[in-house]
Design a protein around this motif. Sequence first.
Motif, PDB file in Angstrom:
ATOM      1  N   UNK A  18      -0.288   0.728  -6.037  1.00  0.00           N
ATOM      2  CA  UNK A  18      -1.157  -0.130  -5.230  1.00  0.00           C
ATOM      3  C   UNK A  18      -0.584  -0.299  -3.824  1.00  0.00           C
ATOM      4  N   UNK A  19       0.729  -0.529  -3.740  1.00  0.00           N
ATOM      5  CA  UNK A  19       1.370  -0.656  -2.428  1.00  0.00           C
ATOM      6  C   UNK A  19       1.262   0.649  -1.640  1.00  0.00           C
ATOM      7  N   UNK A  20       1.463   1.769  -2.329  1.00  0.00           N
ATOM      8  CA  UNK A  20       1.367   3.076  -1.676  1.00  0.00           C
ATOM      9  C   UNK A  20      -0.057   3.346  -1.218  1.00  0.00           C
ATOM     10  N   UNK A  21      -1.037   3.012  -2.064  1.00  0.00           N
ATOM     11  CA  UNK A  21      -2.445   3.265  -1.734  1.00  0.00           C
ATOM     12  C   UNK A  21      -2.862   2.492  -0.485  1.00  0.00           C
ATOM     13  N   UNK A  22      -2.478   1.221  -0.392  1.00  0.00           N
ATOM     14  CA  UNK A  22      -2.828   0.419   0.777  1.00  0.00           C
ATOM     15  C   UNK A  22      -2.161   0.964   2.036  1.00  0.00           C
ATOM     16  N   UNK A  23      -0.917   1.406   1.893  1.00  0.00           N
ATOM     17  CA  UNK A  23      -0.205   1.978   3.040  1.00  0.00           C
ATOM     18  C   UNK A  23      -0.863   3.274   3.502  1.00  0.00           C
ATOM     19  N   UNK A  24      -1.208   4.135   2.553  1.00  0.00           N
ATOM     20  CA  UNK A  24      -1.851   5.410   2.901  1.00  0.00           C
ATOM     21  C   UNK A  24      -3.219   5.189   3.536  1.00  0.00           C
ATOM     22  N   UNK A  25      -3.960   4.209   3.031  1.00  0.00           N
ATOM     23  CA  UNK A  25      -5.291   3.937   3.575  1.00  0.00           C
ATOM     24  C   UNK A  25      -5.204   3.518   5.034  1.00  0.00           C
ATOM     25  N   UNK A  26      -4.278   2.605   5.317  1.00  0.00           N
ATOM     26  CA  UNK A  26      -4.088   2.167   6.700  1.00  0.00           C
ATOM     27  C   UNK A  26      -3.701   3.342   7.593  1.00  0.00           C
ATOM     28  N   UNK A  27      -2.806   4.193   7.091  1.00  0.00           N
ATOM     29  CA  UNK A  27      -2.372   5.352   7.874  1.00  0.00           C
ATOM     30  C   UNK A  27      -3.502   6.352   8.067  1.00  0.00           C
ATOM     31  N   UNK A  28      -4.336   6.548   7.028  1.00  0.00           N
ATOM     32  CA  UNK A  28      -5.453   7.493   7.126  1.00  0.00           C
ATOM     33  C   UNK A  28      -6.476   7.040   8.153  1.00  0.00           C
ATOM     34  N   UNK A  29      -6.774   5.738   8.149  1.00  0.00           N
ATOM     35  CA  UNK A  29      -7.723   5.197   9.133  1.00  0.00           C
ATOM     36  C   UNK A  29      -7.171   5.337  10.545  1.00  0.00           C
ATOM     37  N   UNK A  30      -5.881   5.103  10.687  1.00  0.00           N
ATOM     38  CA  UNK A  30      -5.246   5.156  11.996  1.00  0.00           C
ATOM     39  C   UNK A  30      -5.166   6.573  12.545  1.00  0.00           C
ATOM     40  N   UNK A  31      -4.837   7.522  11.677  1.00  0.00           N
ATOM     41  CA  UNK A  31      -4.589   8.891  12.143  1.00  0.00           C
ATOM     42  C   UNK A  31      -5.772   9.831  11.999  1.00  0.00           C
ATOM     43  N   UNK A  32      -6.688   9.530  11.073  1.00  0.00           N
ATOM     44  CA  UNK A  32      -7.787  10.451  10.802  1.00  0.00           C
ATOM     45  C   UNK A  32      -7.355  11.668  10.016  1.00  0.00           C
ATOM     46  N   UNK A  33      -6.228  11.586   9.315  1.00  0.00           N
ATOM     47  CA  UNK A  33      -5.690  12.727   8.573  1.00  0.00           C
ATOM     48  C   UNK A  33      -6.417  12.927   7.248  1.00  0.00           C
TER      49      UNK A  33
END
Length: 300
Positions: A18-33
């Motif tokens: 859950x912690x990893x998923x929230x971190x990845x989501x924020x990073x995906x939105x920020x970077x568009x990766x």
Amino acid sequence: MSDNHSSKAILYAFSANLAIALTKTAAAVWTGSGSLVAEAVHSFADCGNQVLLFIGMKRAAKQPTARHPMGYGRESYIWSMMVAITLFSVGGMFSIYEGLERLHDNHAVENAEIAIGILLAAVVMEALSLKGALGAMRGEQGSRSLWRWFRETYSSELMVVIGEDLAALLGLVVAAAMLGLTLLTGNAIYDAIGSMLIGALLILVALAVGYEVHALLLGEADREIRDAVTDYLSQQPVVVQVFNVWAINHGNDVMLAVKVELLPDLTVSQAVSLSNSLEKNIKAAQPRVKWVFFELDNAD
């Protein structure tokens, strides 16, 4: 493996994912990766999978009924199969679809350096989750290799958790590598390829887990217990011949069916007493054996 260890492994994996998923989501939105989108979906799918595993484990612990006299131990296999299907459809297929879309649109990746740093942090968290699952597995694994344990284990929940964690860890490495290539070359095609590779990895893990859980659902034999019981019976002076020994996994328990020939000059009372004694010794030596069915015969 005890239900307590199973619960700890599942809850530990859920918290980490859950912690990893929230971190990845924020990073995906920020970077568009695209790779990060695939990884975020993968982690959220893992969280859902762990909820399903926990439900299956609790339902498998229900008490036997007249309609289900051997209890509900195999229900955990059904929920583990659902997880394998979810991992295939939600995780794997979506990641491949996302990669194909980004390959076609050639979407630019922003802040790739930050995304790589986040992925490396996620690697550490995922490694800790995997370490916890492997620790819960140690007692059951014994001297077997990880692959042999995977092929022979009756603990479908732990099998799924370890499979997910391994796939997640490898997926993170792939995502970081593809983002690194994107950063070095300026070409977003590597990010799209990374998403597809992650999807393919998830599908392979889902197929492997599904194959093993399918075998358990059909009633897979526990070869270690079968061989140990066969050796024990063969060494008993009252046993003339061992015709058959079946040791079938039923969740955390095992159903044992034995067909043997005893000494011919025994009375019925003596044969019954000896059978009961053999059953008692087998259960003492093999704690997972819950049911023993003896058939006395002089031919197979």
